[in-house]
Design a protein around this motif. Sequence first.
Motif, short mmCIF file in Angstrom:
data_model
loop_
_atom_site.label_atom_id
_atom_site.label_comp_id
_atom_site.label_asym_id
_atom_site.label_seq_id
_atom_site.Cartn_x
_atom_site.Cartn_y
_atom_site.Cartn_z
N LEU A 293 0.83 -1.02 -0.06
CA LEU A 293 0.06 0.10 -0.03
C LEU A 293 0.83 1.29 -0.20
O LEU A 293 0.36 2.27 -0.58
CB LEU A 293 -0.89 -0.11 1.14
CG LEU A 293 -2.10 -0.89 0.88
CD1 LEU A 293 -2.82 -0.84 2.36
CD2 LEU A 293 -3.13 -0.43 -0.16
N ALA B 62 2.29 1.65 -3.32
CA ALA B 62 1.24 1.94 -4.40
C ALA B 62 1.23 3.61 -4.37
O ALA B 62 1.25 4.21 -5.40
CB ALA B 62 -0.20 1.51 -3.85
N HIS C 13 -5.59 -1.54 -7.26
CA HIS C 13 -5.92 -0.06 -6.76
C HIS C 13 -4.68 1.04 -7.29
O HIS C 13 -5.27 1.79 -7.62
CB HIS C 13 -6.02 -0.25 -5.26
CG HIS C 13 -4.97 -0.92 -4.61
ND1 HIS C 13 -3.66 -0.54 -4.39
CD2 HIS C 13 -5.13 -2.12 -3.86
CE1 HIS C 13 -2.95 -1.38 -3.79
NE2 HIS C 13 -3.90 -2.61 -3.31
N THR C 14 -3.50 0.42 -7.45
CA THR C 14 -2.59 1.24 -7.73
C THR C 14 -2.68 1.92 -9.26
O THR C 14 -2.90 2.97 -9.58
CB THR C 14 -1.13 0.87 -7.74
OG1 THR C 14 -1.21 0.17 -6.52
CG2 THR C 14 0.03 1.72 -7.75
N ALA D 159 -5.97 3.99 -9.69
CA ALA D 159 -5.86 5.40 -9.26
C ALA D 159 -4.82 6.35 -10.45
O ALA D 159 -5.07 7.32 -10.57
CB ALA D 159 -5.20 5.42 -8.06
N MET D 160 -4.00 5.33 -10.94
CA MET D 160 -3.29 6.33 -11.85
C MET D 160 -3.79 6.29 -12.98
O MET D 160 -3.57 7.32 -13.80
CB MET D 160 -1.91 5.15 -11.90
CG MET D 160 -0.56 5.97 -12.13
SD MET D 160 0.72 4.81 -11.91
CE MET D 160 0.86 3.64 -13.40
N PRO E 137 -11.33 -3.16 -5.72
CA PRO E 137 -10.78 -1.86 -5.41
C PRO E 137 -10.86 -0.95 -6.61
O PRO E 137 -11.28 -0.05 -6.62
CB PRO E 137 -9.63 -2.42 -4.88
CG PRO E 137 -9.42 -3.47 -4.45
CD PRO E 137 -10.38 -4.24 -5.05
N THR F 222 -14.24 0.26 -7.17
CA THR F 222 -14.48 1.57 -6.36
C THR F 222 -13.97 2.81 -6.75
O THR F 222 -14.58 3.77 -6.81
CB THR F 222 -14.08 1.00 -4.94
OG1 THR F 222 -14.68 -0.18 -4.68
CG2 THR F 222 -14.76 2.07 -3.80
N ILE F 223 -12.58 2.47 -7.13
CA ILE F 223 -11.99 4.01 -7.51
C ILE F 223 -12.24 4.63 -8.66
O ILE F 223 -12.80 5.76 -8.90
CB ILE F 223 -10.40 3.67 -7.56
CG1 ILE F 223 -9.86 3.38 -6.25
CG2 ILE F 223 -9.83 4.68 -8.15
CD1 ILE F 223 -8.65 2.70 -6.50
#
Lengths: 323, 500
Positions: free
Chosen positions: B120, B123, B168-169, B172-173, B457, B460-461
């Motif tokens: 995390l 990330a 998730h990383t 988000a990116m 994840p 969600t993002i």
Amino acid sequence: MADTYVDQKDLFERRKERYRVLVCIDGSDESYRGLSYAAQAATNKNSDIVLLYVRPIDQGLRSGGLQVRVARENMLSWGLELPGITYLKRGLEQLISGDELSADWHEKITHTDIDGDPLGDNKIEYTNEVGQTIVLKLKTAATIASGILDQYELGPYDLIILGDSGSWGGWAKSLWDPAVAEKVAMHAPCSVLVARGLERGHGHLLCTDGSERAMRMVKRSATVSNRIGSKLSVMAVARDNEDKAEAQENVDIAVAELKSLGVDVVNAFTRVGNPFEEIIHAGKEYSFIVVGSTGKTGLQRFFLGSVSFKVMEHAKNSVIITR
Amino acid sequence: MVRGFNIPNQRVLAGAGASLKKLITDFSIHFVWEKKWFFIAMVVGIILLSFPTPNGLSREAMIVLSMSIVATILFVTEPIPLPAVALLIILGQVFLLGSSSSDVSKTLWNDSVLFILGSLMLAVGVVKQKLDKRIAWVIVRITGTKTSNICFGISVVSGLLASFIGEHTVAAMMLPVGITLVTLTSDDPKKVRNLAAVLLFSIAYGCSVAGIGTPSGGARNAIMIGYWREFFFDPSNPETQKFLIDYVRWMVFAYPMFLIQLPFVTLVLFLTFKPEYRDLSRAVVKLRAQVESEGPMKAADWVSIVLFLLVLMGWIFMSDSVGMGTIAILGATAFLISGLVRWEDINSGVNWGVVLLYGAAISLGIEMKETGAAIWVATNFLNLLEPFGASDGFGLWAAVSVLTTAVTNMMSNGAAVAVLGPVVLKMAVVAQEDPIIIGFITAISSAFAYLTVVGTPACTIVYASGYLKTTDFLVVGWKMALISIVIMLGAAFLYWPYLV
């Protein structure tokens, strides 16, 4: 500390003098139709319109431990606007381009940090030379309904308008599903308008049961009617034929009251049957069904339900609950 | 006339006693109502504990089982913050089970949890490097301007990256890349609704299918690896060596599955949403201008890429000897020392509650095994499945997969694996199936949460961007879930048996 307290109190008192409308925008067509009603209701120089968009606080646990703010900050650094801002700006454009309000506005931006959120609460305030204010507010709250109710606490409002569009519904915690409208209507200390397939120009239908509360609702509707020039009709429902005379009497009192306030009544009638079914049925012809809130406390409402809330929940068109 | 609207406020002041009463009733109703699931869960727990212990189940096992059921109810309904559930699990172990505080503390922390923590932090470090624009530019340079090619390119690149650094990383990116392409095409959200859907789902599902690829793709993989070691590895028995699944061995099992799923992502998305624009050349030209304004790659950019590659090498070649968690921590530390990321960014970007949550869930899972609760549930569940012919072989695999998919759509997939893991592994033992295959089925099925926003994840993002509706996930998700289950069962039937 003491100074700010006095300021707040002062502000609160001053706001009480004004006619303040809170419009909850979620980007749906319904909420913009509600906004155009607000524009008409708040043309007076003593009136303010606040446009509110509530975004639930991000849950980092759902996104696998990486806070959603990382993604949002990344979006901001690309120069992308976050969802609510676009919706609010569209609302402002609609207000300013309409005929009801003048076009000359001054801008003032304020920002409040909210823990754990890159955006926090943002507010853009526009004032014109007559003294009217339009506020765009982007708010972060645990749930949509609590965000709206918190906003009420910040400054008293006379009317809360929210759209009830089915398309956002579903089991998920989506925006303005009926539960949000219901929650707001149940807890808000002021009148609540739930816009639903809103078509203007068919007048208001006032539903009276002869109670003191209902009469207060009638009086207030007369005020609104003077303000926006809408047509009023009055109805009462008798549970059976024996009560019919009483219902007729209630209607007569309301009509007389309205006449004394200088408002003409288009239609006055009684129906026999289950109150909320009859009201919904008769209400189809009108733009709005207007009901008074029940005087029941939370506990009673919880177990007994109330005609007002049943009307709000099941009616196919817009409903105003007055307080 | 305006004053008439203020009556409610005066009314509140009118009777202080009456309003206090109202306040109390309102408060108690709302509090109880909002937290109803918490109270329901507690009542369920008390009822379970007051039952006489069933045959074959020890008192301790009964307590652990009740705690698991209560925790599962709380995980799904979320009446209290999820980290508070983790704290309740710790308290329960001490007060109900009578374990000593330091014993409980020991089970809270292991290599899997360390890995979750480290990855995390890593990330946040990776997202903060702002390499997203360059990645986007590389994608469109290769794919050209056709919408379908760009979407396929985005899901391939998102997938390849996500399989190593976590979904998730990458979500988000890459999220701004998708949204930029949409907004540069048209300002009117209504004109680009379907385009937004295909672009954003390409990112979300590209990342989701990739999360299974390597152990570092998602927390759930690390949790399953931890369970295998905890449940089956015995240092004195060389036979059990095969239960130590390392990085490369996981990839041999799962990476082909990810690669097979990839083309289906674009295919399903284009069959479901018909994008309004077949060509995005207008947006691509503007994107190019944005990238050029960034100037050439800076030294810091190269350093971060090199660091990242070193972490990858570390996972592949060294995680056997020092543990995956250690490598993740090493990477995060390197990012901090080199000054590529500030501690403040890491501190605000990581939800530390997740670490707590997984630690507690794994600790409970281990108690399930030690007290014998897991094997009891597994035996009874198999008896239940027997009439349907699902107590062994292919039927059991399908049952485990469907069970996991159902659970994971309701709660976060890491928690799903942590809760289900002990039971399904013991089911494998009782049914005399290979625990490795059953374990892979569980870990991989937990990625099939395409149906809901909270499932994975990445979903969600991407949903947080505000461009998608919850119903979009339902419309396209079931098709993806179906395809994924079929592909996985195919792999379990035709491919994995040759590996174990």
